[in-house]
Design an enzyme around this catalytic site. Structure first.
Site, PDB file in Angstrom:
ATOM      1  N   THR A   1       0.833  -1.203   0.000  1.00  0.00           N
ATOM      2  CA  THR A   1       0.000   0.000   0.000  1.00  0.00           C
ATOM      3  C   THR A   1       0.862   1.245   0.000  1.00  0.00           C
ATOM      4  OG1 THR A   1      -1.651   1.272   1.223  1.00  0.00           O
ATOM      5  CG2 THR A   1      -0.207  -0.115   2.545  1.00  0.00           C
TER       6      THR A   1
ATOM      7  N   ASN B   1      -0.695   4.055   1.074  1.00  0.00           N
ATOM      8  CA  ASN B   1      -1.482   4.898   1.981  1.00  0.00           C
ATOM      9  C   ASN B   1      -0.858   4.849   3.385  1.00  0.00           C
ATOM     10  OD1 ASN B   1      -3.480   5.577   3.968  1.00  0.00           O
ATOM     11  ND2 ASN B   1      -5.021   5.487   2.357  1.00  0.00           N
TER      12      ASN B   1
ATOM     13  N   GLY C   1      -1.789   6.099   6.207  1.00  0.00           N
ATOM     14  CA  GLY C   1      -2.746   5.781   7.281  1.00  0.00           C
ATOM     15  C   GLY C   1      -2.912   4.280   7.429  1.00  0.00           C
TER      16      GLY C   1
ATOM     17  N   ASP D   1      -7.690  -3.567   0.456  1.00  0.00           N
ATOM     18  CA  ASP D   1      -8.550  -2.702  -0.345  1.00  0.00           C
ATOM     19  C   ASP D   1      -9.769  -2.416   0.497  1.00  0.00           C
ATOM     20  OD1 ASP D   1      -8.380  -1.485  -3.093  1.00  0.00           O
ATOM     21  OD2 ASP D   1     -10.485  -2.077  -3.011  1.00  0.00           O
ATOM     22  N   SER D   2     -10.082  -1.152   0.632  1.00  0.00           N
ATOM     23  CA  SER D   2     -11.120  -0.785   1.585  1.00  0.00           C
ATOM     24  C   SER D   2     -11.871   0.432   1.083  1.00  0.00           C
ATOM     25  CB  SER D   2     -10.486  -0.511   2.951  1.00  0.00           C
ATOM     26  OG  SER D   2      -9.358   0.329   2.821  1.00  0.00           O
TER      27      SER D   2
ATOM     28  N   GLY E   1      -8.441   9.644   5.987  1.00  0.00           N
ATOM     29  CA  GLY E   1      -9.585   9.463   5.088  1.00  0.00           C
ATOM     30  C   GLY E   1     -10.888  10.038   5.645  1.00  0.00           C
TER      31      GLY E   1
ATOM     32  N   HIS F   1     -13.195  -2.045  10.429  1.00  0.00           N
ATOM     33  CA  HIS F   1     -13.205  -2.981   9.298  1.00  0.00           C
ATOM     34  C   HIS F   1     -11.834  -3.636   9.120  1.00  0.00           C
ATOM     35  CE1 HIS F   1     -11.968   1.004   8.317  1.00  0.00           C
ATOM     36  NE2 HIS F   1     -11.712   0.772   7.046  1.00  0.00           N
ATOM     37  N   ARG F   2     -10.774  -2.820   9.238  1.00  0.00           N
ATOM     38  CA  ARG F   2      -9.403  -3.324   9.041  1.00  0.00           C
ATOM     39  C   ARG F   2      -9.014  -4.258  10.201  1.00  0.00           C
ATOM     40  NH1 ARG F   2      -7.836   1.133   7.904  1.00  0.00           N
ATOM     41  NH2 ARG F   2      -8.116   0.715   5.686  1.00  0.00           N
TER      42      ARG F   2
HETATM   43  P1  ITT Z   1      -3.484   1.690  -1.633  1.00  0.00           P
HETATM   44  O1  ITT Z   1      -4.298   1.211  -2.812  1.00  0.00           O
HETATM   45  O2  ITT Z   1      -2.088   2.074  -2.009  1.00  0.00           O
HETATM   46  O3  ITT Z   1      -3.542   0.734  -0.487  1.00  0.00           O
HETATM   47  P2  ITT Z   1      -5.586   3.675  -1.375  1.00  0.00           P
HETATM   48  O4  ITT Z   1      -5.843   4.758  -0.373  1.00  0.00           O
HETATM   49  O5  ITT Z   1      -5.704   4.040  -2.833  1.00  0.00           O
HETATM   50  O6  ITT Z   1      -4.138   3.069  -1.069  1.00  0.00           O
HETATM   51  P3  ITT Z   1      -7.947   2.000  -1.521  1.00  0.00           P
HETATM   52  O7  ITT Z   1      -8.071   2.006  -2.989  1.00  0.00           O
HETATM   53  O8  ITT Z   1      -8.220   0.724  -0.776  1.00  0.00           O
HETATM   54  O9  ITT Z   1      -6.508   2.446  -1.051  1.00  0.00           O
HETATM   55  O10 ITT Z   1      -8.926   3.150  -0.983  1.00  0.00           O
HETATM   56  C1  ITT Z   1      -9.248   3.180   0.349  1.00  0.00           C
HETATM   57  C2  ITT Z   1      -9.888   4.520   0.674  1.00  0.00           C
HETATM   58  O11 ITT Z   1     -11.035   4.298   1.519  1.00  0.00           O
HETATM   59  C3  ITT Z   1      -8.937   5.392   1.476  1.00  0.00           C
HETATM   60  O12 ITT Z   1      -8.143   6.184   0.649  1.00  0.00           O
HETATM   61  C4  ITT Z   1      -9.904   6.183   2.341  1.00  0.00           C
HETATM   62  O13 ITT Z   1     -10.422   7.262   1.607  1.00  0.00           O
HETATM   63  C5  ITT Z   1     -11.015   5.183   2.604  1.00  0.00           C
HETATM   64  N1  ITT Z   1     -10.739   4.407   3.825  1.00  0.00           N
HETATM   65  C6  ITT Z   1     -10.402   3.088   3.924  1.00  0.00           C
HETATM   66  N2  ITT Z   1     -10.192   2.737   5.192  1.00  0.00           N
HETATM   67  C7  ITT Z   1     -10.397   3.846   5.924  1.00  0.00           C
HETATM   68  C8  ITT Z   1     -10.315   4.125   7.300  1.00  0.00           C
HETATM   69  O14 ITT Z   1      -9.939   3.212   8.188  1.00  0.00           O
HETATM   70  N3  ITT Z   1     -10.593   5.376   7.684  1.00  0.00           N
HETATM   71  C9  ITT Z   1     -10.942   6.332   6.814  1.00  0.00           C
HETATM   72  N4  ITT Z   1     -11.025   6.171   5.496  1.00  0.00           N
HETATM   73  C10 ITT Z   1     -10.754   4.915   5.052  1.00  0.00           C
END
Ligand code: ITT
Length: 198
Positions: A7, A9, A11, A69-70, A153, A180-181
């Site tokens: 990832t 991200n 966070g 993926d979330s 997020g 969820h995570r």
């Molecule tokens: P990677 O694909 O590199 O892992 P990404 O941020 O693009 O990073 P995703 O496509 O899975 O990942 O998108 C997940 C989004 O959903 C994330 O950017 C947030 O906007 C939201 N999200 C997921 N989990 C969250 C959480 O625990 N708290 C707040 N927002 C969350």
């Protein structure tokens, strides 16, 4: 043994590191592998995207990789932003703009119609392409102005009735215990055992 977090991200990296602390793995981020190309997330589901990210990264780095993926599903918006959560407001990944767009779309919608949930699918893959997955969800409500500084997020807008707080007002340990995570990661030890010993 190394476990590479697939990832970009920050966070997610922070939370995944905390959640994987007891596994005995040497958890490393993609920052250590700058040559790994960005994975195109073109799947229609969290599952498809998580599997794709884990497989591609595991193959590229030659280590076990874990992808997450979330996203957020808002009932009033028929499940949006869903798999498009990261780039809801446009092409770039901009948390503030995403939150603003969500608030605008829900303007005037009464609390009882602001139900939502976060979903997470975690995929763990080996360099030879074997993969195991787990999922988790957390129910909540979208409030009408941001509250709290923690997390990332959509956390400042995601209200958890059980605690009377947003995810961004909870400390990291509490968020991880109900998120969820966190729920998806409860199954990670058995997944790792399965992949490593088979
Ligand atoms: P990677 O694909 O590199 O892992 P990404 O941020 O693009 O990073 P995703 O496509 O899975 O990942 O998108 C997940 C989004 O959903 C994330 O950017 C947030 O906007 C939201 N999200 C997921 N989990 C969250 C959480 O625990 N708290 C707040 N927002 C969350």
């Amino acid at each position: 043994m190394k476990l590479v977090l697939a990832t970009h991200n920050e966070g997610k990296v922070r939370e995944l590191r905390e959640l994987l602390a007891g596994t005995g793995y040497d958890v490393v981020s993609l920052a250590e592998y700058p040559h790994v190309p960005e994975v195109i997330e073109d799947g229609d589901t969290f599952l498809a995207n998580a599997v794709k990210k884990a497989r591609q990264v595991a193959a590229a780095v030659g280590e076990i990789a874990l992808a997450d993926d979330s996203g957020l599903e808002v009932d009033y918006l028929n499940g949006a932003p869903g798999v498009h959560s990261a780039r809801f407001a446009g092409t770039g990944h901009d948390d503030a703009a995403n939150n603003q767009k969500l608030l605008k779309l829900l303007q005037g919608v009464p609390p009882e119609k602001r139900t939502a949930r976060f979903r997470c699918v975690v995929a763990v893959a080996t360099p030879d392409g074997r993969v195991e997955t787990a999922d988790g969800k957390c129910e909540g409500l979208i409030i009408d102005e941001p509250r709290g500084e923690n997390g990332f997020g959509y956390d400042p807008l995601f209200w958890v009735s059980e605690y009377g707080k947003t995810f961004a007002e909870l400390d990291g340990t509490t968020k991880n215990s109900i998120s969820h995570r966190g729920r998806a990661l409860q199954k990670v030890q058995s997944i790792l055992t399965k992949l490593v010993h088979n």
